[in-house]
Design a protein around this motif. Structure first.
Motif, mmCIF file in Angstrom:
data_model
loop_
_atom_site.group_PDB
_atom_site.id
_atom_site.type_symbol
_atom_site.label_atom_id
_atom_site.label_comp_id
_atom_site.label_asym_id
_atom_site.label_seq_id
_atom_site.Cartn_x
_atom_site.Cartn_y
_atom_site.Cartn_z
ATOM 1 N N THR A 140 0.833 -1.205 0.000
ATOM 2 C CA THR A 140 0.000 0.000 0.000
ATOM 3 C C THR A 140 0.865 1.251 0.000
ATOM 4 O OG1 THR A 140 -1.829 -1.109 1.148
ATOM 5 C CG2 THR A 140 -1.753 1.296 1.261
ATOM 6 N N VAL A 141 1.908 1.232 0.823
ATOM 7 C CA VAL A 141 2.827 2.370 0.866
ATOM 8 C C VAL A 141 3.496 2.564 -0.489
ATOM 9 C CG1 VAL A 141 4.972 3.251 1.867
ATOM 10 C CG2 VAL A 141 3.250 2.179 3.339
ATOM 11 N N LEU A 142 3.977 1.464 -1.076
ATOM 12 C CA LEU A 142 4.625 1.548 -2.388
ATOM 13 C C LEU A 142 3.641 1.997 -3.459
ATOM 14 C CD1 LEU A 142 6.839 -1.689 -2.345
ATOM 15 C CD2 LEU A 142 7.583 0.674 -2.043
ATOM 16 N N GLY A 143 2.409 1.522 -3.359
ATOM 17 C CA GLY A 143 1.387 1.913 -4.322
ATOM 18 C C GLY A 143 1.089 3.397 -4.269
ATOM 19 N N VAL A 144 1.037 3.950 -3.064
ATOM 20 C CA VAL A 144 0.787 5.388 -2.903
ATOM 21 C C VAL A 144 1.946 6.195 -3.487
ATOM 22 C CG1 VAL A 144 0.572 7.256 -1.220
ATOM 23 C CG2 VAL A 144 -0.713 5.132 -0.901
ATOM 24 N N ILE A 145 3.168 5.736 -3.202
ATOM 25 C CA ILE A 145 4.353 6.426 -3.747
ATOM 26 C C ILE A 145 4.333 6.382 -5.276
ATOM 27 C CG2 ILE A 145 6.865 6.359 -3.930
ATOM 28 C CD1 ILE A 145 6.906 5.247 -1.065
ATOM 29 N N GLY A 146 4.027 5.204 -5.835
ATOM 30 C CA GLY A 146 3.976 5.069 -7.283
ATOM 31 C C GLY A 146 2.885 5.909 -7.911
ATOM 32 N N ALA A 147 1.733 5.997 -7.249
ATOM 33 C CA ALA A 147 0.620 6.785 -7.779
ATOM 34 C C ALA A 147 0.935 8.273 -7.769
ATOM 35 C CB ALA A 147 -0.639 6.511 -6.964
ATOM 36 N N MET A 148 1.709 8.710 -6.777
ATOM 37 C CA MET A 148 2.048 10.128 -6.670
ATOM 38 C C MET A 148 3.030 10.559 -7.761
ATOM 39 S SD MET A 148 2.411 10.452 -2.522
ATOM 40 C CE MET A 148 3.094 12.101 -2.622
ATOM 41 N N ASP A 149 3.986 9.706 -8.062
ATOM 42 C CA ASP A 149 5.001 10.059 -9.083
ATOM 43 C C ASP A 149 5.605 8.763 -9.610
ATOM 44 O OD1 ASP A 149 7.041 11.004 -10.655
ATOM 45 O OD2 ASP A 149 7.769 12.477 -9.201
ATOM 46 N N PHE A 150 4.963 8.187 -10.649
ATOM 47 C CA PHE A 150 5.443 6.897 -11.131
ATOM 48 C C PHE A 150 6.817 7.015 -11.777
ATOM 49 C CE2 PHE A 150 5.892 3.389 -14.135
ATOM 50 C CZ PHE A 150 5.678 2.321 -13.277
ATOM 51 N N ASP A 151 7.102 8.132 -12.422
ATOM 52 C CA ASP A 151 8.415 8.305 -13.053
ATOM 53 C C ASP A 151 9.533 8.158 -12.016
ATOM 54 O OD1 ASP A 151 7.260 8.722 -15.488
ATOM 55 O OD2 ASP A 151 7.402 10.898 -15.418
ATOM 56 N N ARG A 152 9.338 8.809 -10.886
ATOM 57 C CA ARG A 152 10.350 8.753 -9.831
ATOM 58 C C ARG A 152 10.413 7.358 -9.218
ATOM 59 N NH1 ARG A 152 10.906 13.730 -5.585
ATOM 60 N NH2 ARG A 152 13.120 13.446 -5.112
ATOM 61 N N PHE A 153 9.241 6.742 -9.041
ATOM 62 C CA PHE A 153 9.174 5.385 -8.505
ATOM 63 C C PHE A 153 9.894 4.421 -9.439
ATOM 64 C CE2 PHE A 153 7.124 1.220 -8.343
ATOM 65 C CZ PHE A 153 7.169 0.936 -6.985
ATOM 66 N N PHE A 154 9.666 4.565 -10.742
ATOM 67 C CA PHE A 154 10.269 3.707 -11.756
ATOM 68 C C PHE A 154 11.787 3.849 -11.733
ATOM 69 C CE2 PHE A 154 11.244 2.765 -16.325
ATOM 70 C CZ PHE A 154 10.755 1.471 -16.358
ATOM 71 N N GLU A 155 12.242 5.081 -11.617
ATOM 72 C CA GLU A 155 13.680 5.329 -11.556
ATOM 73 C C GLU A 155 14.279 4.739 -10.286
ATOM 74 O OE1 GLU A 155 16.760 9.157 -11.395
ATOM 75 O OE2 GLU A 155 14.710 9.416 -12.154
ATOM 76 N N GLY A 156 13.581 4.911 -9.153
ATOM 77 C CA GLY A 156 14.058 4.367 -7.895
ATOM 78 C C GLY A 156 14.135 2.857 -7.913
ATOM 79 N N PHE A 157 13.161 2.224 -8.560
ATOM 80 C CA PHE A 157 13.163 0.768 -8.703
ATOM 81 C C PHE A 157 14.440 0.300 -9.392
ATOM 82 C CE2 PHE A 157 12.497 -2.848 -11.516
ATOM 83 C CZ PHE A 157 11.983 -3.811 -10.664
ATOM 84 N N HIS A 158 14.812 0.980 -10.474
ATOM 85 C CA HIS A 158 16.007 0.579 -11.222
ATOM 86 C C HIS A 158 17.286 0.841 -10.441
ATOM 87 C CE1 HIS A 158 13.201 0.327 -14.604
ATOM 88 N NE2 HIS A 158 14.102 -0.422 -15.191
ATOM 89 N N HIS A 159 17.318 1.922 -9.694
ATOM 90 C CA HIS A 159 18.499 2.185 -8.867
ATOM 91 C C HIS A 159 18.646 1.120 -7.783
ATOM 92 C CE1 HIS A 159 19.781 5.846 -10.720
ATOM 93 N NE2 HIS A 159 18.667 6.518 -10.436
#
Length: 226
Positions: free
Chosen positions: A145-164
């Motif tokens: 749920t926490v990750l989902g909220v973060i992804g919904a707020m800014d998926f571009d940043r979430f996507f980049e963070g995932f790869h890092h």
């Protein structure tokens, strides 16, 4: 007797089973990607035929799901151009896929053994009256749920963070579409939709697990509250 410590291990195993099963779905059910071809108008957007898109995707996924070079696979993206840097990234992707499948297998065996012990009527030390089928999914749901909220707020940043996080110190996941044309048929929205699917599957499987825990309680499982 299934001890408190064993129940903690079982809770982790159940959470890992649910998560790895959810992740495995978009990896192995290729029809989920094929549906995106029409939905995202990839033929019109890329100028490639649907046959070319499917061939490139299938060849890349065969490499990533069948062990890569270790499994005797030859990397390719159909008729689309690819670079050594791009291939290196998919080598890393193949390792992540293999990790997910290994986690799924190991946790699946643990879950089956646990359910077998419950069926056989083994005593359990339960936390607040609930077992690992309840606590594992609850912790997983909270985390997702926490990750989902973060992804919904800014998926571009979430996507980049995932790869890092999963490809530390590397930048070869940033593709140049002139050199690695497959990125043109894998726009970021595809990964966003798969992330939503994984979250939905985690929620569904977790709810089923929690319901099963309550049903086991209702059927008089042998338990010792702690």
């Amino acid at each position: 007797m299934i001890s408190k410590f064993q129940n903690i291990i079982l809770s982790i195993a159940i959470a890992m089973f649910i998560l790895s099963a959810a992740v495995a779905c978009p990896i192995f059910v290729r029809g989920l990607y094929y549906m995106q071809i029409d939905r995202l108008n990839l033929v019109e957007e890329t100028g490639y035929s649907e046959e070319t898109i499917r061939e490139a995707f299938d060849e890349m996924m065969d490499y990533c799901t069948k062990g890569g070079e270790r499994g005797g696979q030859t990397f390719g993206t159909g008729s689309l151009a690819w670079s050594q840097s791009g291939k290196d990234h998919f080598d890393d992707v193949e390792k992540l896929f293999a990790l997910d499948i290994n986690i799924l297998k190991i946790s699946g065996v643990v879950v089956i053994i646990f359910l077998g012990l419950v069926v056989l009527g083994k005593d359990e030390e339960l936390a607040l009256g609930q077992g690992p089928l309840f606590w594992g999914p609850c912790v997983l749901l909270g985390t997702m749920t926490v990750l989902g909220v973060i992804g919904a707020m800014d998926f571009d940043r979430f996507f980049e963070g995932f790869h890092h996080l999963f490809f530390p110190g590397k930048t070869n996941w940033i593709f140049d579409e002139a050199e690695d044309e497959i990125i043109r048929i894998l726009p970021e929205v595809v990964f966003r939709d798969f992330a939503i699917l994984i979250l939905a599957l985690v929620i569904i499987l977790s709810i089923l697990s929690i319901v099963l825990d309550f049903r086991l309680n209702g059927k008089g499982r042998k338990k010792k509250k702690i």
